[in-house]
Design a protein around this motif. Structure first.
Motif, PDB file in Angstrom:
ATOM      1  N   ARG A  38      -4.031   2.074   3.751  1.00  0.00           N
ATOM      2  CA  ARG A  38      -4.740   0.989   4.427  1.00  0.00           C
ATOM      3  C   ARG A  38      -6.071   0.681   3.735  1.00  0.00           C
ATOM      4  O   ARG A  38      -6.424  -0.488   3.523  1.00  0.00           O
ATOM      5  N   LEU A  39      -6.817   1.717   3.395  1.00  0.00           N
ATOM      6  CA  LEU A  39      -8.116   1.529   2.754  1.00  0.00           C
ATOM      7  C   LEU A  39      -7.958   0.933   1.359  1.00  0.00           C
ATOM      8  O   LEU A  39      -8.747   0.064   0.942  1.00  0.00           O
ATOM      9  N   CYS A  40      -6.941   1.381   0.626  1.00  0.00           N
ATOM     10  CA  CYS A  40      -6.693   0.824  -0.707  1.00  0.00           C
ATOM     11  C   CYS A  40      -6.307  -0.656  -0.614  1.00  0.00           C
ATOM     12  O   CYS A  40      -6.753  -1.483  -1.424  1.00  0.00           O
ATOM     13  N   ALA A  41      -5.471  -0.976   0.371  1.00  0.00           N
ATOM     14  CA  ALA A  41      -5.076  -2.379   0.543  1.00  0.00           C
ATOM     15  C   ALA A  41      -6.286  -3.257   0.823  1.00  0.00           C
ATOM     16  O   ALA A  41      -6.423  -4.359   0.262  1.00  0.00           O
ATOM     17  N   ALA A  42      -7.195  -2.774   1.673  1.00  0.00           N
ATOM     18  CA  ALA A  42      -8.406  -3.542   1.977  1.00  0.00           C
ATOM     19  C   ALA A  42      -9.268  -3.723   0.735  1.00  0.00           C
ATOM     20  O   ALA A  42      -9.867  -4.788   0.523  1.00  0.00           O
ATOM     21  N   THR A  43      -9.339  -2.689  -0.111  1.00  0.00           N
ATOM     22  CA  THR A  43     -10.127  -2.773  -1.339  1.00  0.00           C
ATOM     23  C   THR A  43      -9.548  -3.799  -2.297  1.00  0.00           C
ATOM     24  O   THR A  43     -10.279  -4.620  -2.874  1.00  0.00           O
ATOM     25  N   VAL A  44      -8.232  -3.786  -2.473  1.00  0.00           N
ATOM     26  CA  VAL A  44      -7.588  -4.736  -3.385  1.00  0.00           C
ATOM     27  C   VAL A  44      -7.725  -6.163  -2.865  1.00  0.00           C
ATOM     28  O   VAL A  44      -7.920  -7.113  -3.648  1.00  0.00           O
ATOM     29  N   ARG A  45      -7.658  -6.331  -1.553  1.00  0.00           N
ATOM     30  CA  ARG A  45      -7.821  -7.675  -0.991  1.00  0.00           C
ATOM     31  C   ARG A  45      -9.195  -8.251  -1.301  1.00  0.00           C
ATOM     32  O   ARG A  45      -9.350  -9.470  -1.430  1.00  0.00           O
ATOM     33  N   ARG A  46     -10.204  -7.398  -1.404  1.00  0.00           N
ATOM     34  CA  ARG A  46     -11.548  -7.884  -1.741  1.00  0.00           C
ATOM     35  C   ARG A  46     -11.597  -8.447  -3.152  1.00  0.00           C
ATOM     36  O   ARG A  46     -12.541  -9.166  -3.508  1.00  0.00           O
ATOM     37  N   LEU A  47     -10.594  -8.143  -3.939  1.00  0.00           N
ATOM     38  CA  LEU A  47     -10.502  -8.682  -5.297  1.00  0.00           C
ATOM     39  C   LEU A  47      -9.559  -9.873  -5.370  1.00  0.00           C
ATOM     40  O   LEU A  47      -9.194 -10.334  -6.446  1.00  0.00           O
ATOM     41  N   GLY A  48      -9.154 -10.371  -4.189  1.00  0.00           N
ATOM     42  CA  GLY A  48      -8.366 -11.597  -4.137  1.00  0.00           C
ATOM     43  C   GLY A  48      -6.875 -11.423  -4.315  1.00  0.00           C
ATOM     44  O   GLY A  48      -6.168 -12.394  -4.602  1.00  0.00           O
ATOM     45  N   VAL A  49      -6.366 -10.202  -4.127  1.00  0.00           N
ATOM     46  CA  VAL A  49      -4.942  -9.939  -4.332  1.00  0.00           C
ATOM     47  C   VAL A  49      -4.353  -9.336  -3.061  1.00  0.00           C
ATOM     48  O   VAL A  49      -4.936  -8.426  -2.469  1.00  0.00           O
ATOM     49  N   GLU A  50      -3.205  -9.856  -2.614  1.00  0.00           N
ATOM     50  CA  GLU A  50      -2.459  -9.253  -1.503  1.00  0.00           C
ATOM     51  C   GLU A  50      -1.569  -8.168  -2.104  1.00  0.00           C
ATOM     52  O   GLU A  50      -0.623  -8.463  -2.836  1.00  0.00           O
ATOM     53  N   PRO A  51      -1.848  -6.897  -1.809  1.00  0.00           N
ATOM     54  CA  PRO A  51      -1.245  -5.826  -2.602  1.00  0.00           C
ATOM     55  C   PRO A  51       0.184  -5.468  -2.217  1.00  0.00           C
ATOM     56  O   PRO A  51       0.600  -5.594  -1.068  1.00  0.00           O
ATOM     57  N   VAL A  52       0.910  -4.996  -3.224  1.00  0.00           N
ATOM     58  CA  VAL A  52       2.161  -4.277  -3.026  1.00  0.00           C
ATOM     59  C   VAL A  52       1.831  -2.795  -3.166  1.00  0.00           C
ATOM     60  O   VAL A  52       1.215  -2.375  -4.153  1.00  0.00           O
ATOM     61  N   ILE A  53       2.217  -2.000  -2.184  1.00  0.00           N
ATOM     62  CA  ILE A  53       1.904  -0.577  -2.151  1.00  0.00           C
ATOM     63  C   ILE A  53       3.149   0.230  -2.489  1.00  0.00           C
ATOM     64  O   ILE A  53       4.203   0.038  -1.869  1.00  0.00           O
ATOM     65  N   GLY A  54       3.029   1.119  -3.454  1.00  0.00           N
ATOM     66  CA  GLY A  54       4.125   2.018  -3.802  1.00  0.00           C
ATOM     67  C   GLY A  54       3.846   3.410  -3.248  1.00  0.00           C
ATOM     68  O   GLY A  54       2.828   4.008  -3.585  1.00  0.00           O
ATOM     69  N   MET A  55       4.725   3.908  -2.387  1.00  0.00           N
ATOM     70  CA  MET A  55       4.567   5.236  -1.796  1.00  0.00           C
ATOM     71  C   MET A  55       5.447   6.225  -2.559  1.00  0.00           C
ATOM     72  O   MET A  55       6.664   6.125  -2.552  1.00  0.00           O
ATOM     73  N   MET A  56       4.810   7.191  -3.215  1.00  0.00           N
ATOM     74  CA  MET A  56       5.541   8.168  -4.015  1.00  0.00           C
ATOM     75  C   MET A  56       5.941   9.390  -3.185  1.00  0.00           C
ATOM     76  O   MET A  56       5.364   9.669  -2.140  1.00  0.00           O
ATOM     77  N   SER A  57       6.942  10.114  -3.686  1.00  0.00           N
ATOM     78  CA  SER A  57       7.314  11.420  -3.141  1.00  0.00           C
ATOM     79  C   SER A  57       7.603  12.347  -4.311  1.00  0.00           C
ATOM     80  O   SER A  57       7.491  11.950  -5.474  1.00  0.00           O
ATOM     81  N   GLY A  58       7.998  13.579  -3.999  1.00  0.00           N
ATOM     82  CA  GLY A  58       8.169  14.577  -5.052  1.00  0.00           C
ATOM     83  C   GLY A  58       9.542  14.600  -5.680  1.00  0.00           C
ATOM     84  O   GLY A  58       9.860  15.535  -6.428  1.00  0.00           O
ATOM     85  N   GLY A  59      10.364  13.597  -5.436  1.00  0.00           N
ATOM     86  CA  GLY A  59      11.686  13.548  -6.043  1.00  0.00           C
ATOM     87  C   GLY A  59      12.373  12.241  -5.727  1.00  0.00           C
ATOM     88  O   GLY A  59      11.862  11.403  -4.982  1.00  0.00           O
ATOM     89  N   ARG A  60      13.559  12.062  -6.299  1.00  0.00           N
ATOM     90  CA  ARG A  60      14.397  10.930  -5.930  1.00  0.00           C
ATOM     91  C   ARG A  60      15.026  11.198  -4.562  1.00  0.00           C
ATOM     92  O   ARG A  60      15.113  12.345  -4.129  1.00  0.00           O
ATOM     93  N   SER A  61      15.519  10.147  -3.941  1.00  0.00           N
ATOM     94  CA  SER A  61      16.212  10.329  -2.658  1.00  0.00           C
ATOM     95  C   SER A  61      17.397  11.272  -2.800  1.00  0.00           C
ATOM     96  O   SER A  61      17.708  12.057  -1.894  1.00  0.00           O
ATOM     97  N   SER A  62      18.034  11.223  -3.953  1.00  0.00           N
ATOM     98  CA  SER A  62      19.202  12.072  -4.193  1.00  0.00           C
ATOM     99  C   SER A  62      18.840  13.545  -4.362  1.00  0.00           C
ATOM    100  O   SER A  62      19.726  14.408  -4.378  1.00  0.00           O
TER     101      SER A  62
END
Length: 261
Positions: free
Chosen positions: A123-147
């Motif tokens: 949420r905080l990162c999205a708000a920061t990027v919006r201040r630069l005029g961009v509606e962000p796409v957020i990528g959520m990582m994990s420690g492996g593939r779904s498989s």
């Protein structure tokens, strides 16, 4: 899309008052301050005392601050004291060689280990990027593939946590997606990347910046109401960090005070 050029252009605010810290390599800080002023990225005041700089930022005597090469522990301790936060949350603007600019979090080794922390950082990162005029796409990582589910309990936990965080972010109306462990794909179209935890985020930062030749513009402190850019002392120049600070500074919040002399 975020780019270094768009951030630098947005930071062309010569009237803003930017503080920058000087430690062991004072010459680099002075050169960076003079270059930033020549390019129109604010009027830079150099601080030797991290406490004074943090308090001046809090009290509106400066519009934004850049750590420069102040000691990291001293600088972050001063921010915590001045703004009354128990922990400083940061995210780093990174640009891999030949790639696009994105905001990486967490970068503190003790950050981002729980679902609520991941959601807060996103949420905080999205708000920061919006201040630069961009509606962000957020990528959520994990420690492996779904498989990889079922191979190891710790990997399973990161996958489950990522999916839970994504569900909460979707309720917020944020554009967030499951990028799993595939950071090589995430960097192609994500403006914000949330690493599985603070250790992996810190390793991503160090690998990209110190080994891979990637650009690290600076790491905004996310959980205060003023602009403070943390920086690496390994940077050759802090001009782009000053530009980032100026680009993020909200002129509506400026206190009307006489300039420092």
């Amino acid at each position: 899309m975020l780019t270094t050029d768009s951030v630098i252009s947005r930071g062309l605010r010569p009237h803003l008052r930017i503080g920058m810290g000087a430690g062991e390599d004072r010459r680099k800080v002075i050169d960076s301050a003079e270059a930033a002023q020549r390019t129109g990225h604010g009027a830079v005041t150099i601080y030797d005392d991290p406490v004074e700089m943090a308090r001046d930022l809090r009290d509106g005597r400066i519009d934004a601050a850049v750590r420069g090469d102040l000691d990291s522990n001293d600088a972050m301790s001063a921010v915590r004291e001045a703004f009354g936060v128990p922990k400083v949350l940061r995210a780093a603007f990174m640009k891999p060689e030949g790639g696009r600019l994105f905001l990486l979090a967490p970068v503190g080794v003790d950050e981002g280990w729980t679902v609520p922390e991941k959601v807060e950082l996103a949420r905080l990162c999205a708000a920061t990027v919006r201040r630069l005029g961009v509606e962000p796409v957020i990528g959520m990582m994990s420690g492996g593939r779904s498989s990889d589910k079922g191979r190891m309990a710790e990997v399973d936990r990161t996958i489950d946590d990522a999916l839970q965080a994504l569900s909460i972010l979707a309720e917020d109306g944020l554009r967030a997606k499951d990028v799993q462990i595939l950071i090589e794909d995430a960097v192609k179209d994500c403006d914000v990347i949330i690493a599985p935890d603070g250790i992996s985020g810190n390793l991503i930062f160090r690998t990209l910046h110190f080994l891979g030749g990637g650009v690290a513009m600076g790491a905004p402190v996310l959980n205060i109401d003023r602009v403070y850019i943390d920086t690496s002392r390994a940077k050759a120049s802090y001009v782009d960090s000053v530009a980032l600070a100026a680009a993020l500074a909200d002129e509506r919040d400026r206190a009307i005070r006489p300039p420092r002399v």
